[in-house]
Structures are given as C-alpha cells and as structure tokens.
Design an enzyme around this catalytic site. Sequence first.
Site, PDB file in Angstrom:
ATOM      1  N   ILE A  72       0.871  -1.185   0.000  1.00 20.86           N
ATOM      2  CA  ILE A  72       0.000   0.000   0.000  1.00 20.86           C
ATOM      3  C   ILE A  72       0.899   1.224   0.000  1.00 20.86           C
ATOM      4  CG2 ILE A  72      -0.225   0.011   2.532  1.00 20.86           C
ATOM      5  CD1 ILE A  72      -3.085   1.192   2.084  1.00 20.86           C
ATOM      6  N   ALA A  73       0.564   2.208  -0.792  1.00 21.15           N
ATOM      7  CA  ALA A  73       1.336   3.451  -0.798  1.00 21.15           C
ATOM      8  C   ALA A  73       0.456   4.599  -1.278  1.00 21.15           C
ATOM      9  CB  ALA A  73       2.570   3.331  -1.696  1.00 21.15           C
ATOM     10  N   GLU A 106       3.698  -7.364   6.456  1.00 17.67           N
ATOM     11  CA  GLU A 106       5.009  -7.047   7.017  1.00 17.67           C
ATOM     12  C   GLU A 106       5.221  -5.543   6.905  1.00 17.67           C
ATOM     13  OE1 GLU A 106       5.330  -9.369   4.257  1.00 17.67           O
ATOM     14  OE2 GLU A 106       5.646 -11.273   5.335  1.00 17.67           O
ATOM     15  N   ASN A 111       8.816   2.194  10.439  1.00 22.49           N
ATOM     16  CA  ASN A 111       7.749   2.844   9.666  1.00 22.49           C
ATOM     17  C   ASN A 111       6.578   3.221  10.574  1.00 22.49           C
ATOM     18  OD1 ASN A 111       5.963   3.748   7.753  1.00 22.49           O
ATOM     19  ND2 ASN A 111       6.292   2.055   6.324  1.00 22.49           N
ATOM     20  N   TYR A 118      -2.019   0.838  10.802  1.00 20.92           N
ATOM     21  CA  TYR A 118      -2.455  -0.553  10.980  1.00 20.92           C
ATOM     22  C   TYR A 118      -3.055  -0.759  12.377  1.00 20.92           C
ATOM     23  CZ  TYR A 118       0.513  -1.148   6.832  1.00 20.92           C
ATOM     24  OH  TYR A 118       1.085  -1.029   5.588  1.00 20.92           O
TER      25      TYR A 118
HETATM   26  C1  LIG Z   1       1.513   4.606   5.497  1.00 22.89           C
HETATM   27  C2  LIG Z   1       0.718   5.421   4.486  1.00 22.89           C
HETATM   28  C3  LIG Z   1       0.087   4.460   3.459  1.00 22.89           C
HETATM   29  C4  LIG Z   1      -0.408   6.170   5.245  1.00 22.89           C
HETATM   30  O1  LIG Z   1      -1.225   6.822   4.275  1.00 22.89           O
HETATM   31  P1  LIG Z   1      -1.864   8.273   4.539  1.00 22.89           P
HETATM   32  O2  LIG Z   1      -2.888   8.504   3.533  1.00 22.89           O
HETATM   33  O3  LIG Z   1      -0.756   9.286   4.648  1.00 22.89           O
HETATM   34  O4  LIG Z   1      -2.501   8.079   5.997  1.00 22.89           O
HETATM   35  P2  LIG Z   1      -3.925   8.636   6.483  1.00 22.89           P
HETATM   36  O5  LIG Z   1      -3.965  10.112   6.236  1.00 22.89           O
HETATM   37  O6  LIG Z   1      -5.002   7.802   5.923  1.00 22.89           O
HETATM   38  O7  LIG Z   1      -3.810   8.420   8.058  1.00 22.89           O
HETATM   39  C5  LIG Z   1      -4.512   7.343   8.711  1.00 22.89           C
HETATM   40  C6  LIG Z   1      -3.830   7.052  10.046  1.00 22.89           C
HETATM   41  O8  LIG Z   1      -2.487   6.619   9.800  1.00 22.89           O
HETATM   42  C7  LIG Z   1      -1.628   7.105  10.853  1.00 22.89           C
HETATM   43  N1  LIG Z   1      -0.653   8.024  10.270  1.00 22.89           N
HETATM   44  C8  LIG Z   1      -0.618   8.473   8.989  1.00 22.89           C
HETATM   45  N2  LIG Z   1       0.459   9.263   8.808  1.00 22.89           N
HETATM   46  C9  LIG Z   1       1.113   9.303   9.980  1.00 22.89           C
HETATM   47  C10 LIG Z   1       2.315   9.935  10.426  1.00 22.89           C
HETATM   48  N3  LIG Z   1       3.057  10.692   9.597  1.00 22.89           N
HETATM   49  N4  LIG Z   1       2.712   9.739  11.701  1.00 22.89           N
HETATM   50  C11 LIG Z   1       1.991   8.970  12.542  1.00 22.89           C
HETATM   51  N5  LIG Z   1       0.837   8.334  12.183  1.00 22.89           N
HETATM   52  C12 LIG Z   1       0.408   8.513  10.920  1.00 22.89           C
HETATM   53  C13 LIG Z   1      -2.537   7.804  11.849  1.00 22.89           C
HETATM   54  O9  LIG Z   1      -2.987   6.830  12.775  1.00 22.89           O
HETATM   55  C14 LIG Z   1      -3.695   8.234  10.972  1.00 22.89           C
HETATM   56  O10 LIG Z   1      -4.903   8.392  11.671  1.00 22.89           O
HETATM   57  P3  LIG Z   1      -5.290   9.843  12.317  1.00 22.89           P
HETATM   58  O11 LIG Z   1      -5.334  10.792  11.160  1.00 22.89           O
HETATM   59  O12 LIG Z   1      -6.630   9.600  12.954  1.00 22.89           O
HETATM   60  O13 LIG Z   1      -4.183  10.179  13.283  1.00 22.89           O
HETATM   61  C15 LIG Z   1       1.610   6.489   3.787  1.00 22.89           C
HETATM   62  O14 LIG Z   1       2.332   7.186   4.777  1.00 22.89           O
HETATM   63  C16 LIG Z   1       2.596   5.913   2.778  1.00 22.89           C
HETATM   64  O15 LIG Z   1       2.277   5.731   1.608  1.00 22.89           O
HETATM   65  N6  LIG Z   1       3.829   5.646   3.229  1.00 22.89           N
HETATM   66  C17 LIG Z   1       4.894   5.159   2.305  1.00 22.89           C
HETATM   67  C18 LIG Z   1       4.610   3.750   1.846  1.00 22.89           C
HETATM   68  C19 LIG Z   1       4.522   2.791   3.016  1.00 22.89           C
HETATM   69  O16 LIG Z   1       5.266   2.882   3.979  1.00 22.89           O
HETATM   70  N7  LIG Z   1       3.593   1.829   2.912  1.00 22.89           N
HETATM   71  C20 LIG Z   1       3.406   0.817   3.932  1.00 22.89           C
HETATM   72  C21 LIG Z   1       4.313  -0.333   3.685  1.00 22.89           C
HETATM   73  S1  LIG Z   1       4.155  -1.593   4.942  1.00 22.89           S
END
Ligand SMILES: CC(C)(COP(=O)(O)OP(=O)(O)OC[C@H]1O[C@@H](n2cnc3c(N)ncnc32)[C@H](O)[C@@H]1OP(=O)(O)O)[C@@H](O)C(=O)NCCC(=O)NCCS
Length: 157
Positions: A72-73, A106, A111, A118
């Site tokens: 997921i990204a 995983e 991260n 999650y």
């Molecule tokens: C992980 C990822 C998919 C989250 O997507 P996102 O759209 O930015 O996240 P959302 O805005 O939907 O946030 C949902 C929840 O995630 C958590 N979260 C998201 N970004 C965060 C940050 N920078 N720090 C801490 N918690 C975070 C929080 O719990 C948040 O809920 P809240 O808004 O009620 O606090 C994104 O950061 C990403 O693409 N990262 C790079 C790729 C990656 O690491 N993928 C996972 C591989 S295992």
Amino acid sequence: MSVTIRRAVLQDLPDIIAIEEASFSSPWSHQSLRAEFDNRVARYYVLEGEDGTVAAYADLWLIADEGQLANIAVHPSARGLGYGETLLRTAMEAVFHDGCRSVFLEVRLSNAAAIALYEKLGYEKTAIRKGYYSQPVEDAYIMNCTKENYRWLRHLL
Ligand SMILES: CC(C)(COP(=O)(O)OP(=O)(O)OC[C@H]1O[C@@H](n2cnc3c(N)ncnc32)[C@H](O)[C@@H]1OP(=O)(O)O)[C@@H](O)C(=O)NCCC(=O)NCCS
C-alpha cells in the site's frame, strides 16, 4: 473527502509505478507491479483524489480464507489526508465480505506512520522477521488483523 476507489486497470500502471518509486527505497520492479494484474489472488485497487488523479494504490491478496496486504502506498504529495486509511478499509472490507478471516502484513520496524495506521484499524504485532528488508537492512514486524479485531467490523454486520 470526495475520492473514488476502484479496481486498478492496466492504464493505471504508470501511476502505480510512480507512487511506488516515490514511496520506497527498494521499490517493486515494473515487471512485478505489472504481474499483479495477472495474479489471480491479487486485488489491486487505486484511489483517485479530489482532482481525479491516482494518488494511492493497494494490493491485497486473498488465498483461501487468509488475506495478505502485499503493498500500500500513497503519493508523498497526498499523505495525511485520510487516503491510506480509506483505501485499506475498502480493501479489507471487500475480503472480509468474501470470507477472509484475517489479514497479515510485514512492515519496517521504523515505519511509524504505517504501523500507526495498521494499529488504528485493529492490527497487532505478532512476530519479527529478522533482516527482512534491504536498502537499508531492517527487521519487519508481522502484523495481523482478525475480522473480529477489525475496528470497523460493525460496518460489515
Ligand atoms: C503509510 C501510508 C500508506 C499512510 O497513508 P496516509 O494517507 O498518509 O494516511 P492517512 O492520512 O489515511 O492516516 C490514517 C492514520 O495513519 C496514521 N498516520 C498516517 N500518517 C502518519 C504519520 N506521519 N505519523 C503517525 N501516524 C500517521 C494515523 O494513525 C492516521 O490516523 P489519524 O489521522 O486519525 O491520526 C503512507 O504514509 C505511505 O504511503 N507511506 C509510504 C509507503 C509505506 O510505507 N507503505 C506501507 C508499507 S508496509
């Protein structure tokens, strides 16, 4: 938030590649990302943001009654808007609807953003895979979310 989540089509591949390469130090190859369209256990989703462009993707496998979040990204320019959570919830609810009993994944120990996402949805850390990742080498948590532990289970009932 006005977004569209749909199954990916081949025309989305360039956007998926761009998001992948902007998101990971060791991205999946173009061939691996392409191959998921022919993987019968893979459910490939994209999320179109408010402006209609593909901002995120997810790939969730369902094998018998076990799900695995393969990837997921969210594009770096679209993070923190709720897209990752919305996309993952949609993908998980679809497999739970289709008989999945639990989803595992995983994730790098470092991260924090992904782990927080999650845990918010009901995943728990169940084990560590030593040296699972490269560039840089790092351990992985295995995290698991049973259908019963899924935070939004009531939406499914
Ligand atoms: C992980 C990822 C998919 C989250 O997507 P996102 O759209 O930015 O996240 P959302 O805005 O939907 O946030 C949902 C929840 O995630 C958590 N979260 C998201 N970004 C965060 C940050 N920078 N720090 C801490 N918690 C975070 C929080 O719990 C948040 O809920 P809240 O808004 O009620 O606090 C994104 O950061 C990403 O693409 N990262 C790079 C790729 C990656 O690491 N993928 C996972 C591989 S295992």
